[in-house]
Design a protein around this motif. Structure first.
Motif, PDB file in Angstrom:
ATOM      1  N   TRP A  98       0.842  -1.203   0.000  1.00  0.00           N
ATOM      2  CA  TRP A  98       0.000   0.000   0.000  1.00  0.00           C
ATOM      3  C   TRP A  98       0.878   1.255   0.000  1.00  0.00           C
ATOM      4  O   TRP A  98       0.613   2.204  -0.740  1.00  0.00           O
ATOM      5  N   GLN A  99       1.956   1.229   0.808  1.00  0.00           N
ATOM      6  CA  GLN A  99       2.862   2.374   0.858  1.00  0.00           C
ATOM      7  C   GLN A  99       3.609   2.529  -0.462  1.00  0.00           C
ATOM      8  O   GLN A  99       3.858   3.637  -0.930  1.00  0.00           O
ATOM      9  N   GLN A 100       3.978   1.389  -1.048  1.00  0.00           N
ATOM     10  CA  GLN A 100       4.682   1.452  -2.327  1.00  0.00           C
ATOM     11  C   GLN A 100       3.788   2.003  -3.433  1.00  0.00           C
ATOM     12  O   GLN A 100       4.241   2.708  -4.340  1.00  0.00           O
ATOM     13  N   LEU A 101       2.468   1.714  -3.354  1.00  0.00           N
ATOM     14  CA  LEU A 101       1.545   2.157  -4.393  1.00  0.00           C
ATOM     15  C   LEU A 101       1.344   3.658  -4.364  1.00  0.00           C
ATOM     16  O   LEU A 101       1.297   4.331  -5.400  1.00  0.00           O
ATOM     17  N   PHE A 102       1.245   4.227  -3.146  1.00  0.00           N
ATOM     18  CA  PHE A 102       0.954   5.650  -3.012  1.00  0.00           C
ATOM     19  C   PHE A 102       2.159   6.471  -2.555  1.00  0.00           C
ATOM     20  O   PHE A 102       2.016   7.616  -2.154  1.00  0.00           O
ATOM     21  N   ALA A 103       3.326   5.869  -2.568  1.00  0.00           N
ATOM     22  CA  ALA A 103       4.510   6.616  -2.139  1.00  0.00           C
ATOM     23  C   ALA A 103       4.821   7.715  -3.131  1.00  0.00           C
ATOM     24  O   ALA A 103       4.651   7.561  -4.348  1.00  0.00           O
ATOM     25  N   SER A 104       5.271   8.833  -2.612  1.00  0.00           N
ATOM     26  CA  SER A 104       5.630   9.949  -3.473  1.00  0.00           C
ATOM     27  C   SER A 104       6.957   9.671  -4.153  1.00  0.00           C
ATOM     28  O   SER A 104       7.874   9.120  -3.539  1.00  0.00           O
ATOM     29  N   ARG A 105       7.054   9.981  -5.399  1.00  0.00           N
ATOM     30  CA  ARG A 105       8.273   9.719  -6.160  1.00  0.00           C
ATOM     31  C   ARG A 105       9.067  11.019  -6.319  1.00  0.00           C
ATOM     32  O   ARG A 105       8.497  12.094  -6.445  1.00  0.00           O
ATOM     33  N   PRO A 106      10.383  10.924  -6.312  1.00  0.00           N
ATOM     34  CA  PRO A 106      11.195  12.130  -6.536  1.00  0.00           C
ATOM     35  C   PRO A 106      10.928  12.700  -7.921  1.00  0.00           C
ATOM     36  O   PRO A 106      10.602  11.969  -8.852  1.00  0.00           O
ATOM     37  N   ARG A 107      11.085  13.995  -7.999  1.00  0.00           N
ATOM     38  CA  ARG A 107      10.735  14.653  -9.260  1.00  0.00           C
ATOM     39  C   ARG A 107      11.757  14.412 -10.369  1.00  0.00           C
ATOM     40  O   ARG A 107      11.423  13.993 -11.457  1.00  0.00           O
ATOM     41  N   ASP A 108      13.008  14.754 -10.117  1.00  0.00           N
ATOM     42  CA  ASP A 108      14.003  14.714 -11.190  1.00  0.00           C
ATOM     43  C   ASP A 108      14.518  13.303 -11.380  1.00  0.00           C
ATOM     44  O   ASP A 108      15.655  12.962 -11.052  1.00  0.00           O
ATOM     45  N   VAL A 109      13.674  12.467 -11.845  1.00  0.00           N
ATOM     46  CA  VAL A 109      14.036  11.083 -12.115  1.00  0.00           C
ATOM     47  C   VAL A 109      13.763  10.806 -13.582  1.00  0.00           C
ATOM     48  O   VAL A 109      12.678  11.089 -14.096  1.00  0.00           O
ATOM     49  N   TYR A 110      14.777  10.288 -14.246  1.00  0.00           N
ATOM     50  CA  TYR A 110      14.635   9.985 -15.666  1.00  0.00           C
ATOM     51  C   TYR A 110      14.801   8.483 -15.861  1.00  0.00           C
ATOM     52  O   TYR A 110      15.714   7.867 -15.293  1.00  0.00           O
ATOM     53  N   THR A 111      13.960   7.937 -16.628  1.00  0.00           N
ATOM     54  CA  THR A 111      14.011   6.496 -16.895  1.00  0.00           C
ATOM     55  C   THR A 111      13.995   6.266 -18.400  1.00  0.00           C
ATOM     56  O   THR A 111      13.630   7.149 -19.184  1.00  0.00           O
ATOM     57  N   PHE A 112      14.399   5.088 -18.752  1.00  0.00           N
ATOM     58  CA  PHE A 112      14.297   4.688 -20.153  1.00  0.00           C
ATOM     59  C   PHE A 112      14.054   3.195 -20.182  1.00  0.00           C
ATOM     60  O   PHE A 112      14.360   2.473 -19.218  1.00  0.00           O
ATOM     61  N   ALA A 113      13.549   2.720 -21.264  1.00  0.00           N
ATOM     62  CA  ALA A 113      13.240   1.293 -21.426  1.00  0.00           C
ATOM     63  C   ALA A 113      13.886   0.795 -22.698  1.00  0.00           C
ATOM     64  O   ALA A 113      13.901   1.498 -23.727  1.00  0.00           O
ATOM     65  N   LEU A 114      14.417  -0.386 -22.630  1.00  0.00           N
ATOM     66  CA  LEU A 114      15.032  -1.006 -23.793  1.00  0.00           C
ATOM     67  C   LEU A 114      14.014  -1.840 -24.550  1.00  0.00           C
ATOM     68  O   LEU A 114      13.159  -2.504 -23.944  1.00  0.00           O
ATOM     69  N   HIS A 115      14.124  -1.799 -25.831  1.00  0.00           N
ATOM     70  CA  HIS A 115      13.282  -2.653 -26.650  1.00  0.00           C
ATOM     71  C   HIS A 115      13.719  -4.105 -26.444  1.00  0.00           C
ATOM     72  O   HIS A 115      14.912  -4.390 -26.298  1.00  0.00           O
ATOM     73  N   PRO A 116      12.800  -5.032 -26.387  1.00  0.00           N
ATOM     74  CA  PRO A 116      13.183  -6.434 -26.163  1.00  0.00           C
ATOM     75  C   PRO A 116      14.204  -6.959 -27.155  1.00  0.00           C
ATOM     76  O   PRO A 116      14.955  -7.890 -26.838  1.00  0.00           O
ATOM     77  N   ARG A 117      14.268  -6.382 -28.347  1.00  0.00           N
ATOM     78  CA  ARG A 117      15.206  -6.856 -29.359  1.00  0.00           C
ATOM     79  C   ARG A 117      16.468  -5.996 -29.448  1.00  0.00           C
ATOM     80  O   ARG A 117      17.275  -6.188 -30.361  1.00  0.00           O
ATOM     81  N   ASP A 118      16.638  -5.068 -28.525  1.00  0.00           N
ATOM     82  CA  ASP A 118      17.816  -4.197 -28.548  1.00  0.00           C
ATOM     83  C   ASP A 118      18.995  -4.919 -27.881  1.00  0.00           C
ATOM     84  O   ASP A 118      19.304  -4.706 -26.703  1.00  0.00           O
ATOM     85  N   ASP A 119      19.650  -5.786 -28.615  1.00  0.00           N
ATOM     86  CA  ASP A 119      20.768  -6.556 -28.072  1.00  0.00           C
ATOM     87  C   ASP A 119      21.965  -5.671 -27.733  1.00  0.00           C
ATOM     88  O   ASP A 119      22.639  -5.883 -26.724  1.00  0.00           O
ATOM     89  N   SER A 120      22.238  -4.689 -28.550  1.00  0.00           N
ATOM     90  CA  SER A 120      23.378  -3.806 -28.287  1.00  0.00           C
ATOM     91  C   SER A 120      23.169  -3.017 -27.001  1.00  0.00           C
ATOM     92  O   SER A 120      24.084  -2.850 -26.180  1.00  0.00           O
ATOM     93  N   GLY A 121      21.969  -2.510 -26.814  1.00  0.00           N
ATOM     94  CA  GLY A 121      21.681  -1.781 -25.583  1.00  0.00           C
ATOM     95  C   GLY A 121      21.795  -2.674 -24.351  1.00  0.00           C
ATOM     96  O   GLY A 121      22.290  -2.255 -23.298  1.00  0.00           O
ATOM     97  N   ALA A 122      21.335  -3.911 -24.483  1.00  0.00           N
ATOM     98  CA  ALA A 122      21.428  -4.848 -23.353  1.00  0.00           C
ATOM     99  C   ALA A 122      22.882  -5.141 -23.001  1.00  0.00           C
ATOM    100  O   ALA A 122      23.249  -5.200 -21.827  1.00  0.00           O
ATOM    101  N   ARG A 123      23.717  -5.290 -24.055  1.00  0.00           N
ATOM    102  CA  ARG A 123      25.139  -5.535 -23.785  1.00  0.00           C
ATOM    103  C   ARG A 123      25.780  -4.323 -23.132  1.00  0.00           C
ATOM    104  O   ARG A 123      26.616  -4.464 -22.215  1.00  0.00           O
ATOM    105  N   ALA A 124      25.409  -3.116 -23.564  1.00  0.00           N
ATOM    106  CA  ALA A 124      25.984  -1.902 -22.980  1.00  0.00           C
ATOM    107  C   ALA A 124      25.602  -1.784 -21.507  1.00  0.00           C
ATOM    108  O   ALA A 124      26.434  -1.460 -20.651  1.00  0.00           O
TER     109      ALA A 124
END
Length: 374
Positions: free
Chosen positions: A70-96
């Motif tokens: 419950w705390q994890q669901l409604f916990a406040s997140r920091p503002r300056d957070v940047y994320t990215f997601a790799l495509h499942p077929r991005d082998d080069s990115g996974a190796r990096a």
């Protein structure tokens, strides 16, 4: 239950267990190992280097905050957070990303490898030490089964010159024969020089081996194969036993003997022990006796205790006639019927080793001229 040990070795072992593998240490190791499973992911920091290239990757410890769902669901997140997601077929990115992760955890991996090696080395050393004690127990059980006597020796000071034993035997001979063997008593009376002569195949070499093995076992902290054994510690123990002819013909037998003696002289120290078995017999009686006499005299001046089995009558007789108070003389016992008792008793050197007894036993129907008796 509290155990009390008088042994310095056991006390040192228990102290090392407390110091090297204390419970707090093991608890910390277990916690770090659990965290290094990265069940909650990997947290790292990095910095941008020249050319916008990443560097300074370092593994960071996650905050130990256990929040409910419950705390994890409604916990406040920091503002300056940047994320990215790799495509499942991005082998080069996974190796990096894998390379970045490896760079970050390499330091921690090296530390944990060192810890693992430390713990493993401790238990390997402990296994070696325990194997020694286990071997002692197995040897004691075996000798007891053969009805052989054992005792803990009386250890004298390094400068102590007295060497004595009752019921001493060659432990290797007993194990190989699988039965009780002949034992011997001796006392060098503190002279530091013992000359053993007597009949061929009378047990002289076996007696000499028994002395050397008992000394080694005593200095290893073991029991010794005897009813009673008393000796001083030695700084070095060397042997000079006769060997077979050099099959490669690289040197003569006498050259080989002297070469080994030269090497011994380079390493021998004061308060050492030397065991000589039919040494310097590869040359003639006169020269061999003189060489043996000078070597023994030199070693004695250096403070080395000598046990010398010899068939060199001139050598043994010279000490008997001129330096009898400096040595103890033993002789392999021989009965009138030519039988060997394999006992070593006090006695002056004899001019014969009774080799004719062996000849008569092997060739009972022959005379010395080689003719057959009718």
């Amino acid at each position: 239950m509290k155990l009390a040990f008088e042994s310095t070795g056991f006390r040192r072992l228990l102290d090392s267990l407390k110091t090297e593998l204390a419970q707090d240490y093991l608890t910390d190791v277990a916690e770090h190992l659990e965290e290094l499973r990265f069940r909650r992911g990997t947290l790292m920091t990095a910095r941008i280097g020249p050319g916008n290239k990443g560097g300074g990757y370092a593994l960071r410890r996650l905050e130990d905050k256990k929040l409910s769902w419950w705390q994890q669901l409604f916990a406040s997140r920091p503002r300056d957070v940047y994320t990215f997601a790799l495509h499942p077929r991005d082998d080069s990115g996974a190796r990096a990303l894998s390379e970045i992760r490896d760079d970050g955890i390499s330091a921690a991996a090296s530390i944990m490898a060192g810890v693992a090696e430390h713990v493993l080395a401790f238990f390997q050393q402990l296994r070696t030490e325990l194997a020694f004690y286990l071997g002692c127990l197995n040897l004691e059980e075996r000798l007891t089964g053969l009805q052989e006597g054992i005792c803990f020796p009386l250890v004298e000071e390094m400068e102590g010159r007295r060497h004595s034993a009752k019921g001493l035997y060659d432990v290797c001979l007993a194990l190989n024969m699988g039965r009780k063997v002949v034992d011997n008593d001796f006392d060098d009376e503190g002279q530091g020089l013992m000359i053993i002569t007597g009949a061929n195949q009378g047990g002289k070499s076996t007696f000499l081996r028994g002395i050397g093995l008992a000394q080694l076992m005593m200095q290893a902290g073991m029991f010794v194969p005897a009813e009673r054994f008393s000796a001083g510690l030695c700084r070095s123990l060397f042997t000079h036993f006769k060997r077979e002819e050099d099959a490669g013909m690289k040197s003569g037998k006498f050259d080989e003997e002297m070469s080994r003696m030269s090497e011994i002289a380079d390493h021998v120290t004061r308060d050492g022990i030397g065991l000589f078995n039919e040494s310097f017999a590869a040359t003639n009686e006169r020269e061999g006796s003189e060489i043996a006499r000078q070597i023994v005299a030199g070693l004695r001046e250096k403070g080395v205790r000598i046990f010398f089995v010899t068939h060199l009558y001139a050598f043994a007789r010279s000490f008997w006639e001129h330096n009898r108070d400096m040595a103890v003389f033993l002789r392999a016992e021989r009965r009138e019927d030519m039988q060997r008792t394999f006992k070593v008793v006090t006695g002056e050197p004899l001019p014969t080793s009774f080799a004719l007894d062996i000849y008569k036993r092997l060739f009972p129907d022959d005379t010395l001229t080689g003719t057959s008796a009718t």
